[in-house]
Design an enzyme around this catalytic site. Structure first.
Site, PDB file in Angstrom:
ATOM      1  CG  ASP A 172      -0.174   0.133   2.527  1.00 36.86           C
ATOM      2  OD1 ASP A 172       0.733  -0.675   2.751  1.00 36.86           O
ATOM      3  OD2 ASP A 172      -0.495   1.034   3.325  1.00 36.86           O
ATOM      4  CE1 TYR A 264       9.794   1.121   4.108  1.00 37.16           C
ATOM      5  CE2 TYR A 264       8.008   1.993   2.763  1.00 37.16           C
ATOM      6  CZ  TYR A 264       8.447   1.396   3.931  1.00 37.16           C
ATOM      7  OH  TYR A 264       7.554   1.072   4.913  1.00 37.16           O
TER       8      TYR A 264
END
Length: 443
Positions: A172, A264
């Site tokens: 997600d 990330y």
């Protein structure tokens, strides 16, 4: 519209109440006949389940049945969908995943670097068992897996179940990022059409469009450069660590302006900075234990005590809504576009076919129909190939019980790089994971 039977695997998760609220929010798009929670930890699940009973009684009275169980036959018989969100070893092992690398001067993070490797090696066995259990009692059910680290888990499931075309791995995080894009643009996330490529937690938005085909990428880039970037998803909007993570997008965009990065990527592009900002005695796992976990469990106690939602602070989150809309597109052949994890097979033309890539796809009753990406630039390709080699070596090591391949994997990983440090981290992780990892042999 057929009503679906759903099982949530990992019913004791602190994310489950958010999923329940999302199921209620999306019940017109994804109507349910029954919901079942399944978890191997009966005590942890019971508190979440009893709170869920209160919520469903008030907000989903048309639901025909709700159950929770530790019995796999009862959980999986005749289900249409399994949402899988397990965490082998719990938050206690997550804390060790984060602390051990940090003590050696490397990134300590639950899905990236050594921590992601440790978590992935714990997850593989349990994920294979879950898929086998679901298939024993519901051979035609859709299995939507969002267990982390999704890249390693997806690679293992690809090898273990090569002919099972009703397993779909999803993350997600791209959706959580797109919620912030939508806020910048004054739109809803569902109004946006993304172009994206990469691996899980390792990718880039090349462009963002609206449904009329208008390109919005430059508007987003300029807004981030001028005003910064903040999380907007309800689950992370006030979290100091997530706020810092989203602010790092501005730095990444200034350094590498071609594409909009997944948050990330900060761990791979700026590993030294990521280490410096972390406290080994107060890692993200500890913050979650003292923060979200305590908050959710207190919330459950309030719901159970009051037998009412009146005093409960319940919110819908993108994590749940994204999963549910994915399921609805599969169930009702909607053909909606979502970013999912699939086998490459030429989607990214200059990347190996057996890579599990994260790309947009149209989701139909026959599964995902991914859109071609074509050839990607040298910089992104080089980064992806190194990360992909890391992921494949980790899964090789699990199947082959090979210490040396794990050492190779950690040495390749951009969060570690240094071979002696990789060995020291690996040896410490082995000591802490004896209960979960296969016994490794050195050549």
């Amino acid at each position: 519209m057929k009503k679906q039977n759903l099982v949530v695997v990992g019913g004791g998760s602190t994310y489950t109440l958010g999923m329940v609220m999302s199921l209620i929010e999306e019940k017109e798009n994804f109507p349910l006949k029954s919901i079942t929670f399944y978890d191997t930890n009966a005590e942890r699940q019971e508190k979440i389940a009893k709170a869920t009973e209160v919520i469903l009684k008030e907000k989903y009275p048309e639901l025909e049945s709700f159950n929770y169980t530790t019995n796999r036959k009862k959980a999986f018989s005749d289900v249409d969908f399994a949402f899988v969100q397990i965490r082998t070893g719990g938050l206690q092992m997550r804390e060790k995943d984060e602390q051990i690398p940090l003590r050696h001067g490397a990134v300590g993070q639950e899905t990236c670097g050594p921590g992601g490797m440790a978590y992935g090696l714990r997850s593989i066995k349990d994920m294979i068992e879950v898929v086998n259990d679901v298939r024993e009692y519901a051979p035609d059910a859709w299995i939507l897996n969002y267990t982390n680290p999704a890249a390693i888990v997806a690679e293992a499931l690809r090898r273990e179940f090569p002919k099972d075309d009703k397993i779909l791995n999803i993350c997600d995080m791209p959706a959580a990022i797109m919620v912030s894009y939508a806020k910048i643009l004054g739109k809803e996330i569902w109004d946006l059409v993304p172009e994206y490529f990469g691996l899980n937690h390792f990718g880039w938005f090349t462009d963002i469009y609206d449904k009329e085909g208008n390109k919005l990428t430059d508007d987003i880039k300029n807004a981030i450069k001028d005003n910064g970037f903040l999380p907007e998803d309800s689950e992370i909007i006030n979290d100091p660590s997530w706020i810092k993570t989203f602010k790092q997008v501005e730095t990444m965009l200034n350094d590498f302006p071609d594409y909009l990065p997944n948050t990330y990527l900060q761990y791979y592009l700026y590993p030294s900075q990521m280490v410096e900002k972390e406290d080994v005695e107060n890692t993200r796992a500890r913050q979650v234990i003292n923060g979200r976990e305590k908050r959710v469990h207190d919330q459950c106690e309030t719901l159970i005590r009051d037998n009412s939602t009146e005093h409960a602070d319940l919110e819908v989150d993108i994590h749940g809504c994204y999963m549910i809309r994915v399921a609805a597109s599969l169930a009702y052949n909607n053909g909606d576009t979502f970013i999912v994890i699939v086998e490459n097979n030429g989607i990214i033309s200059n990347l190996q076919d057996d890579a599990m890539v994260e790309v947009p796809a149209s989701l139909t009753a026959r599964g995902p129909k991914p859109f071609a990406v074509g050839s990607i630039p040298t910089f992104q390709k080089g980064l992806i190939e190194g990360q992909l080699a890391f992921e494949k070596l980790v899964v090789d090591a699990w199947y082959e019980k090979d210490y040396n391949k794990l050492l190779q994997a950690l040495t390749l990983n951009r969060t570690v790089v240094d071979a002696p440090r990789a060995r020291a981290i690996l040896d410490d992780l082995i000591k802490e994971n004896k209960e979960f990892w296969p016994e490794l042999a050195k050549k």
